[in-house]
Design a protein around this motif. Structure first.
Motif, PDB file in Angstrom:
ATOM      1  N   ILE A 140      33.818 107.180  83.099  1.00  0.00           N
ATOM      2  CA  ILE A 140      35.146 107.580  82.616  1.00  0.00           C
ATOM      3  C   ILE A 140      35.181 107.354  81.113  1.00  0.00           C
ATOM      4  O   ILE A 140      35.050 106.218  80.646  1.00  0.00           O
ATOM      5  CB  ILE A 140      36.274 106.765  83.278  1.00  0.00           C
ATOM      6  CG1 ILE A 140      36.136 106.759  84.805  1.00  0.00           C
ATOM      7  CG2 ILE A 140      37.632 107.303  82.839  1.00  0.00           C
ATOM      8  CD1 ILE A 140      36.441 108.050  85.473  1.00  0.00           C
ATOM      9  N   ILE A 141      35.338 108.426  80.344  1.00  0.00           N
ATOM     10  CA  ILE A 141      35.381 108.314  78.882  1.00  0.00           C
ATOM     11  C   ILE A 141      36.835 108.355  78.416  1.00  0.00           C
ATOM     12  O   ILE A 141      37.541 109.348  78.589  1.00  0.00           O
ATOM     13  CB  ILE A 141      34.588 109.446  78.220  1.00  0.00           C
ATOM     14  CG1 ILE A 141      33.135 109.430  78.693  1.00  0.00           C
ATOM     15  CG2 ILE A 141      34.651 109.320  76.696  1.00  0.00           C
ATOM     16  CD1 ILE A 141      32.282 110.529  78.091  1.00  0.00           C
ATOM     17  N   GLY A 142      37.276 107.256  77.812  1.00  0.00           N
ATOM     18  CA  GLY A 142      38.666 107.123  77.375  1.00  0.00           C
ATOM     19  C   GLY A 142      39.420 106.250  78.349  1.00  0.00           C
ATOM     20  O   GLY A 142      39.775 106.696  79.442  1.00  0.00           O
ATOM     21  N   LEU A 143      39.679 104.994  77.979  1.00  0.00           N
ATOM     22  CA  LEU A 143      40.296 104.034  78.898  1.00  0.00           C
ATOM     23  C   LEU A 143      41.748 103.788  78.534  1.00  0.00           C
ATOM     24  O   LEU A 143      42.181 102.652  78.316  1.00  0.00           O
ATOM     25  CB  LEU A 143      39.490 102.728  78.887  1.00  0.00           C
ATOM     26  CG  LEU A 143      38.031 102.873  79.340  1.00  0.00           C
ATOM     27  CD1 LEU A 143      37.286 101.556  79.182  1.00  0.00           C
ATOM     28  CD2 LEU A 143      37.954 103.378  80.769  1.00  0.00           C
ATOM     29  N   GLY A 144      42.501 104.886  78.468  1.00  0.00           N
ATOM     30  CA  GLY A 144      43.920 104.800  78.168  1.00  0.00           C
ATOM     31  C   GLY A 144      44.763 104.996  79.410  1.00  0.00           C
ATOM     32  O   GLY A 144      44.390 104.603  80.513  1.00  0.00           O
ATOM     33  N   ASP A 175      36.307  98.493  71.077  1.00  0.00           N
ATOM     34  CA  ASP A 175      35.671  97.354  71.739  1.00  0.00           C
ATOM     35  C   ASP A 175      36.671  96.287  72.160  1.00  0.00           C
ATOM     36  O   ASP A 175      36.397  95.488  73.059  1.00  0.00           O
ATOM     37  CB  ASP A 175      34.564  96.750  70.872  1.00  0.00           C
ATOM     38  CG  ASP A 175      35.044  96.351  69.485  1.00  0.00           C
ATOM     39  OD1 ASP A 175      36.255  96.454  69.216  1.00  0.00           O
ATOM     40  OD2 ASP A 175      34.202  95.949  68.661  1.00  0.00           O
ATOM     41  N   SER A 176      37.871  96.278  71.541  1.00  0.00           N
ATOM     42  CA  SER A 176      38.880  95.297  71.955  1.00  0.00           C
ATOM     43  C   SER A 176      39.379  95.587  73.370  1.00  0.00           C
ATOM     44  O   SER A 176      39.713  94.670  74.126  1.00  0.00           O
ATOM     45  CB  SER A 176      40.054  95.285  70.973  1.00  0.00           C
ATOM     46  OG  SER A 176      40.797  96.500  71.031  1.00  0.00           O
ATOM     47  N   ASP A 213      28.913 101.493  74.662  1.00  0.00           N
ATOM     48  CA  ASP A 213      27.549 102.011  74.552  1.00  0.00           C
ATOM     49  C   ASP A 213      27.428 103.316  75.333  1.00  0.00           C
ATOM     50  O   ASP A 213      27.254 103.308  76.559  1.00  0.00           O
ATOM     51  CB  ASP A 213      26.561 100.984  75.084  1.00  0.00           C
ATOM     52  CG  ASP A 213      25.112 101.467  75.022  1.00  0.00           C
ATOM     53  OD1 ASP A 213      24.862 102.507  74.375  1.00  0.00           O
ATOM     54  OD2 ASP A 213      24.245 100.808  75.631  1.00  0.00           O
ATOM     55  N   PHE A 214      27.483 104.439  74.624  1.00  0.00           N
ATOM     56  CA  PHE A 214      27.503 105.733  75.290  1.00  0.00           C
ATOM     57  C   PHE A 214      26.123 106.176  75.770  1.00  0.00           C
ATOM     58  O   PHE A 214      26.026 107.191  76.460  1.00  0.00           O
ATOM     59  CB  PHE A 214      28.127 106.781  74.374  1.00  0.00           C
ATOM     60  CG  PHE A 214      29.623 106.648  74.262  1.00  0.00           C
ATOM     61  CD1 PHE A 214      30.462 107.448  75.014  1.00  0.00           C
ATOM     62  CD2 PHE A 214      30.193 105.712  73.410  1.00  0.00           C
ATOM     63  CE1 PHE A 214      31.841 107.321  74.934  1.00  0.00           C
ATOM     64  CE2 PHE A 214      31.564 105.583  73.314  1.00  0.00           C
ATOM     65  CZ  PHE A 214      32.389 106.381  74.083  1.00  0.00           C
ATOM     66  N   THR A 215      25.096 105.437  75.456  1.00  0.00           N
ATOM     67  CA  THR A 215      23.794 105.768  76.025  1.00  0.00           C
ATOM     68  C   THR A 215      23.785 105.547  77.538  1.00  0.00           C
ATOM     69  O   THR A 215      22.953 106.128  78.249  1.00  0.00           O
ATOM     70  CB  THR A 215      22.676 104.927  75.387  1.00  0.00           C
ATOM     71  OG1 THR A 215      22.874 103.537  75.680  1.00  0.00           O
ATOM     72  CG2 THR A 215      22.636 105.129  73.882  1.00  0.00           C
ATOM     73  N   GLN A 216      24.717 104.741  78.028  1.00  0.00           N
ATOM     74  CA  GLN A 216      24.788 104.483  79.465  1.00  0.00           C
ATOM     75  C   GLN A 216      25.288 105.696  80.250  1.00  0.00           C
ATOM     76  O   GLN A 216      25.271 105.689  81.484  1.00  0.00           O
ATOM     77  CB  GLN A 216      25.669 103.268  79.751  1.00  0.00           C
ATOM     78  CG  GLN A 216      25.110 101.966  79.217  1.00  0.00           C
ATOM     79  CD  GLN A 216      25.915 100.757  79.666  1.00  0.00           C
ATOM     80  OE1 GLN A 216      26.340 100.664  80.808  1.00  0.00           O
ATOM     81  NE2 GLN A 216      26.139  99.831  78.744  1.00  0.00           N
TER      82      GLN A 216
END
Length: 437
Positions: free
Chosen positions: A16-20, A44-45, A77-80
């Motif tokens: 999931i990209i974007g944790l809003g 990162d916070s 870390d978007f390499t994941q």
């Protein structure tokens, strides 16, 4: 097909990209369904808070984070992404300064995915956008990965339908519109979302699904604009628009109540209609009705400022210049901390441009967060309730009708109250010194 089987077994890893307000609830819902989840964000916070079990939005509790902790990982870390079977894009789609779509977040995210994804991956866009984005923007960027679309990489669209503060409908219980780009992608979409939510609604293509979301929000925008305009008309006639709406709402068919306010807030309604008006220009189709609704809603803060000036002139023989105002509520809707596109911020800006000093109270917003258009207010702290009586305000303006506000104490200040939400009357309190606006 290996991916479809993994989804059917609930044995896939969901990125999931974007944790809003959209991505985090979807991540938790996916984990509760049994999937392994990796949540990605550039902040990162947020990652630190989530690992500490601290949620920053109302729709996800600390208990939710605790119960899903073994299935969820949070990272910058978007390499994941390479280890994800499904990648869901939940990033902002704002308007730029010319009120045109800004797809930079979607485009940048798609490029990152293309750099790290592996074959046999489903990529889903959930961000609200104009009809055709998945086909014309997302797919070409994903194709840069070198993997064949429809054979190695599969694409779908499913519009988010989150409603911050709604305790009746949550991610799992809101019917989910889904569309895959082709039958294989459609089967994968049904397998994934069918495991996460109670009801899925399949539509033929991603473009149709994109249009569904835009239509939902334009419907709300147009109807809110209508009652805002009716309010202005009925005010001049001495008619209470809220009483009119309450009466009309008793009709069991052919009518749906919408309510006026100081303007529109949230990410969807103030923004999404302009995505369609922008797209319609390419087809040389006028969108006068939609644009008029946007104009009416955008102008409402100016109306509230005008009414406040009139109230001060009548009650104290003065205008806004030098006035001390208390703004009640800065979140865009009641009982949430969501500040996105909040009309209260526009009110604060207009009042201070007119020479007023503005303090605010909000039980859900202790400090004004960073905001693209209102950086000048960042960090401004809410006034403590016990300091209100001593501040000597000239007027109180209710912008957001949170339940956890002592409205009787506001009335006890003895100064004029400009109520944009009908908050005082709804609670049966004394309407002396109260002006509905």
């Amino acid at each position: 097909m290996d991916l479809l089987k993994k989804l059917q077994r609930v044995d896939a890893t969901i990125g999931i990209i974007g944790l809003g307000y959209v991505g985090l609830p979807l991540a938790i819902a996916s984990a509760k369904a049994g999937f392994s989840v990796i949540g990605f964000d550039v902040d990162d916070s947020k990652v630190e808070r989530l690992y500490a079990g601290q949620s920053y939005i109302e729709a996800v509790s600390g208990a939710d984070l605790e119960t899903t902790a073994k299935r969820c990982a949070w990272t910058v870390d978007f390499t994941q992404l390479a280890s994800c079977d499904v990648i869901v894009i939940c990033v902002p789609t704002p308007l730029n300064q010319h009120r045109e779509p800004d797809l930079s977040y979607v485009e940048d995210t798609a490029r990152v995915i293309a750099n790290h994804m592996t074959p046999d991956t489903l990529v889903v866009l959930e961000s609200t956008t104009w009809p055709g984005t998945t086909e014309d923007v997302l797919k070409p960027l994903l194709a840069e990965s070198g993997h064949a679309l429809g054979q190695e990489i599969f694409v779908g669209y499913s519009p988010e339908r989150e409603d911050p503060g709604n305790t009746t409908y949550r991610t799992q219980t809101i019917p989910k519109v889904i569309a895959g780009d082709g039958p294989e992608a459609q089967a994968m979409m049904e397998a994934y979302y069918g495991a996460v939510v109670e009801t899925i609604v399949s539509v033929p293509t991603p473009t149709v699904a994109e249009a569904v979301k835009i239509t939902e929000n334009i419907f709300r925008s147009v109807n809110i604009a209508l009652v805002n305009e009716l309010k202005l008309i009925y005010d001049e006639m001495g008619i209470d628009v809220w009483e009119v709406i309450d009466g009309a709402a008793t009709k069991p068919f052919g009518y749906m109540p919408f309510y006026p306010g100081p303007g529109l807030g949230g990410h969807c309604i103030p923004i999404d209609p302009f995505y369609l008006t922008w797209r319609a220009r390419e087809f040389d189709v006028p969108t006068r009705f939609i644009e008029l609704a946007g104009e009416i809603n955008t102008n409402m803060p100016h109306h509230i400022v005008h009414r406040t000036r009139e109230v001060l002139d009548l009650a104290k023989g003065r205008g806004l210049n030098g006035a001390k105002l208390l703004l009640v509520g800065v979140a865009y809707k009641k009982n949430v901390s969501d500040m996105r596109e909040s009309p209260a911020m526009r009110l604060m800006q207009l009042f201070e441009e007119a020479g007023s000093s503005v303090a605010f109270i909000d039980p859900h917003v202790p400090n004004i967060p960073p905001m693209r258009e209102y950086g000048m207010f960042e960090g401004r702290a809410a006034l403590e309730p016990d300091a209100i009586a001593e501040a000597g305000f000239d007027a109180v303006v209710i912008a957001t009708d949170h339940d956890d506000v002592d409205y009787a104490a506001l009335l006890a200040l003895g100064c004029p109250v400009v109520d944009t939400r009908n908050a005082i009357a709804k609670r049966g309190l004394d309407m002396v010194n109260v002006t509905k606006a």
